[in-house]
Design an enzyme around this catalytic site. Structure first.
Site, PDB file in Angstrom:
ATOM      1  N   ASP A  94       0.859  -1.183   0.000  1.00  0.00           N
ATOM      2  CA  ASP A  94       0.000   0.000   0.000  1.00  0.00           C
ATOM      3  C   ASP A  94       0.892   1.229   0.000  1.00  0.00           C
ATOM      4  O   ASP A  94       1.472   1.580   1.040  1.00  0.00           O
ATOM      5  CB  ASP A  94      -0.872   0.039   1.259  1.00  0.00           C
ATOM      6  CG  ASP A  94      -2.104  -0.839   1.165  1.00  0.00           C
ATOM      7  OD1 ASP A  94      -2.905  -0.612   0.250  1.00  0.00           O
ATOM      8  OD2 ASP A  94      -2.262  -1.738   2.009  1.00  0.00           O
ATOM      9  N   ARG A 102       3.563   3.045   3.155  1.00  0.00           N
ATOM     10  CA  ARG A 102       4.382   2.121   3.945  1.00  0.00           C
ATOM     11  C   ARG A 102       5.872   2.452   3.844  1.00  0.00           C
ATOM     12  O   ARG A 102       6.643   2.139   4.731  1.00  0.00           O
ATOM     13  CB  ARG A 102       4.167   0.687   3.456  1.00  0.00           C
ATOM     14  CG  ARG A 102       2.715   0.251   3.367  1.00  0.00           C
ATOM     15  CD  ARG A 102       2.003   0.267   4.706  1.00  0.00           C
ATOM     16  NE  ARG A 102       0.643  -0.235   4.562  1.00  0.00           N
ATOM     17  CZ  ARG A 102      -0.413   0.302   5.143  1.00  0.00           C
ATOM     18  NH1 ARG A 102      -0.270   1.393   5.901  1.00  0.00           N
ATOM     19  NH2 ARG A 102      -1.608  -0.215   4.989  1.00  0.00           N
ATOM     20  N   ARG A 164      -7.712  10.698   0.968  1.00  0.00           N
ATOM     21  CA  ARG A 164      -7.222   9.615   0.112  1.00  0.00           C
ATOM     22  C   ARG A 164      -7.941   9.612  -1.237  1.00  0.00           C
ATOM     23  O   ARG A 164      -7.445   9.028  -2.196  1.00  0.00           O
ATOM     24  CB  ARG A 164      -7.426   8.265   0.806  1.00  0.00           C
ATOM     25  CG  ARG A 164      -6.680   8.120   2.124  1.00  0.00           C
ATOM     26  CD  ARG A 164      -7.144   6.879   2.878  1.00  0.00           C
ATOM     27  NE  ARG A 164      -6.784   5.646   2.203  1.00  0.00           N
ATOM     28  CZ  ARG A 164      -7.305   4.450   2.505  1.00  0.00           C
ATOM     29  NH1 ARG A 164      -8.264   4.346   3.437  1.00  0.00           N
ATOM     30  NH2 ARG A 164      -6.910   3.377   1.860  1.00  0.00           N
ATOM     31  N   LYS A 194      -9.272   0.871  -5.995  1.00  0.00           N
ATOM     32  CA  LYS A 194     -10.013   0.453  -4.800  1.00  0.00           C
ATOM     33  C   LYS A 194     -10.931   1.598  -4.328  1.00  0.00           C
ATOM     34  O   LYS A 194     -10.680   2.763  -4.655  1.00  0.00           O
ATOM     35  CB  LYS A 194      -9.048   0.015  -3.687  1.00  0.00           C
ATOM     36  CG  LYS A 194      -8.086   1.105  -3.199  1.00  0.00           C
ATOM     37  CD  LYS A 194      -7.045   0.531  -2.250  1.00  0.00           C
ATOM     38  CE  LYS A 194      -6.187   1.628  -1.645  1.00  0.00           C
ATOM     39  NZ  LYS A 194      -5.092   1.102  -0.830  1.00  0.00           N
ATOM     40  N   HIS A 195     -12.010   1.306  -3.598  1.00  0.00           N
ATOM     41  CA  HIS A 195     -12.470   0.054  -3.008  1.00  0.00           C
ATOM     42  C   HIS A 195     -13.850  -0.228  -3.616  1.00  0.00           C
ATOM     43  O   HIS A 195     -14.838   0.356  -3.165  1.00  0.00           O
ATOM     44  CB  HIS A 195     -12.585   0.162  -1.500  1.00  0.00           C
ATOM     45  CG  HIS A 195     -11.354   0.652  -0.802  1.00  0.00           C
ATOM     46  ND1 HIS A 195     -11.049   1.989  -0.684  1.00  0.00           N
ATOM     47  CD2 HIS A 195     -10.340  -0.031  -0.200  1.00  0.00           C
ATOM     48  CE1 HIS A 195      -9.905   2.126  -0.014  1.00  0.00           C
ATOM     49  NE2 HIS A 195      -9.465   0.909   0.290  1.00  0.00           N
ATOM     50  N   HIS A 207     -12.090  -1.299   8.501  1.00  0.00           N
ATOM     51  CA  HIS A 207     -11.021  -1.964   9.242  1.00  0.00           C
ATOM     52  C   HIS A 207     -11.529  -2.446  10.595  1.00  0.00           C
ATOM     53  O   HIS A 207     -10.970  -3.372  11.181  1.00  0.00           O
ATOM     54  CB  HIS A 207      -9.847  -1.011   9.463  1.00  0.00           C
ATOM     55  CG  HIS A 207      -9.247  -0.512   8.181  1.00  0.00           C
ATOM     56  ND1 HIS A 207      -9.532   0.728   7.675  1.00  0.00           N
ATOM     57  CD2 HIS A 207      -8.402  -1.094   7.322  1.00  0.00           C
ATOM     58  CE1 HIS A 207      -8.874   0.887   6.534  1.00  0.00           C
ATOM     59  NE2 HIS A 207      -8.186  -0.206   6.297  1.00  0.00           N
ATOM     60  N   ASP A 286      -9.911  -6.806  -0.123  1.00  0.00           N
ATOM     61  CA  ASP A 286      -9.172  -6.150   0.939  1.00  0.00           C
ATOM     62  C   ASP A 286      -8.812  -7.239   1.966  1.00  0.00           C
ATOM     63  O   ASP A 286      -9.206  -8.405   1.844  1.00  0.00           O
ATOM     64  CB  ASP A 286     -10.026  -5.043   1.557  1.00  0.00           C
ATOM     65  CG  ASP A 286      -9.201  -3.875   2.094  1.00  0.00           C
ATOM     66  OD1 ASP A 286      -8.012  -4.081   2.397  1.00  0.00           O
ATOM     67  OD2 ASP A 286      -9.740  -2.761   2.225  1.00  0.00           O
TER      68      ASP A 286
END
Length: 404
Positions: A94, A102, A164, A194-195, A207, A286
């Site tokens: 990601d 990351r 985002r 995504k998503h 999440h 995901d």
């Protein structure tokens, strides 16, 4: 790929499975459909990673918990690929830019999608970001980036999307997302939109818990779905399915509202993606260890997902869960709960993705954080109306931090 070619030689994709698969064949094909995460840094694969690669798992996803510096990342990815010996291994991450990244410095710090959208030439800014991301990920042996976010940010109370997303306009999201996708994939790195079918107008964080996108089909076709249609038309390598229930798509497929499943398990969502949008690339979930799926066991999730049309599954943390997920697919195919043809179809799509984007190890560390990339990022920020005169963007919390 050799196994799939042997089993389907001389047979069209639409034809029935030509031979009865052995349990060993099913085991290998099922393993290919899984991307796993593991703990540990360093340059050598952890024992957990070696075991699952040796079992035939198709891919690895890296998190901040695996990252030290560019040289270490490049060597770790190279050694993961070498562990797979004579078969391709997909490595993904990601790296959206903004608060979901990351790879920290000295990798280039790509602005959030919303900052890109405020540039004087938004599509040029998105293409520039895609080029930098693609070049730097390819330089450290990463094959797929779980980006861009193609959600339309229409809900100010959304706890997980926000900056985002490129925009509150589906047209802007579609245009900018496709610019980023095309340029990233020109650099040899697969993009993943995504998503699907949209996480922008939700008020829960998948999440942690299960959101619902409650709009009717005409609204979805006007706002949420067009960016994914555009991404499919642009040739995006993969589309990530959200853990979000979308009752309108299930109703369209004949599933009553009380029986609505998350898109990552939903025949209605996958049917729309395949038949209405016409997408024949990899549909990937995901992370299956997210809180949105806690009311279902991993076995139910993967069997329902594969049957619905999912091709690849992310299981990002726990080896025991990863192994259970794989075994559930094997048992489902052996018992006929999922057809052999569906398994072969998913494996074919994964093989195509790997043939297009998985590359042998290389080392081009001079590309990471280069002066050219720094200048390009500076130009994006200078051209951004929201950033002009404000310096660096303010830091925001990463909503995916639970799984870093």
């Amino acid at each position: 790929m050799e196994l799939l070619e042997r089993l389907t030689k001389g047979v069209e994709n639409s034809a029935p499975t030509p031979v009865k698969l052995s349990e060993a064949d099913i085991d290998k094909l099922a393993a290919k459909l899984f991307v796993f995460g593991f703990d540990g840094k360093g340059t050598e694969p952890a024992a957990h990673a070696r075991r699952l690669i040796d079992k035939g798992f198709g891919g690895v996803i890296l998190f901040a918990r695996n990252i030290e510096n560019p040289k270490q990342v490049a060597e770790l990815c190279a050694n993961l690929k070498l562990e797979a010996a004579d078969r391709p291994l997909l490595i993904m991450i990601d790296q959206e830019g903004g608060r979901v990244a990351r790879l920290g410095p000295p990798f280039s710090k790509i602005p959030a999608a919303r900052v890109l959208s405020e540039a004087s030439k938004p599509e040029v800014a998105a293409a520039s970001a895609g080029k930098i991301l693609g070049r730097e990920l390819r330089a450290v042996n990463i094959d797929l980036d779980a980006a861009p976010v193609m959600d339309v940010d229409t809900n100010p109370d959304n706890p997980v999307i926000g900056s985002r997303s490129f925009s509150r306009s589906p047209e802007v999201v579609a245009a900018m997302g496709c610019s980023l996708i095309r340029e990233m994939q020109r650099q040899g790195v697969a993009a993943c939109a995504k998503h699907f079918p949209g996480h922008g107008d939700t008020s829960k964080d998948s999440h942690l818990e299960l959101p619902t996108l409650a709009h009717d089909l005409p609204r979805l076709q006007q706002v949420e779905l067009p960016p994914f249609q555009a991404a499919a038309d642009a040739g995006v390598a993969a589309i990530m399915l959200a853990h979000v229930t979308v009752p309108a798509l299930d109703r369209r497929a004949g599933v009553p509202a009380p029986g609505a499943l998350p898109a990552s398990m939903s025949a209605g969502a996958l049917r729309y993606l395949r038949r209405d949008i016409g997408y024949d690339g990899v549909a990937i979930t995901d992370d299956l260890e997210m809180g949105a799926l806690k009311e279902w066991g991993i076995e139910k999730v993967v069997v329902s997902g594969l049957s619905a049309g999912v091709d690849m599954f992310l299981v990002c943390h726990t080896e025991e869960v990863q192994l259970r997920a794989h075994r559930a697919v094997v048992e489902a195919v052996l018992t006929g709960a999922v057809s052999q043809a569906r398994l072969l179809e998913a494996a074919r799509r994964v093989d195509t993705l790997m043939a297009d984007f998985v590359r042998p190890p290389t080392t081009k560390l001079h590309i990471v954080g280069s002066r050219d990339h720094a200048a390009a990022v500076a130009n994006i920020l200078a051209a951004s109306k929201v950033m002009r005169g404000k310096g660096e963007p303010a830091e925001e919390a990463d909503p995916t931090d639970y799984r870093r």
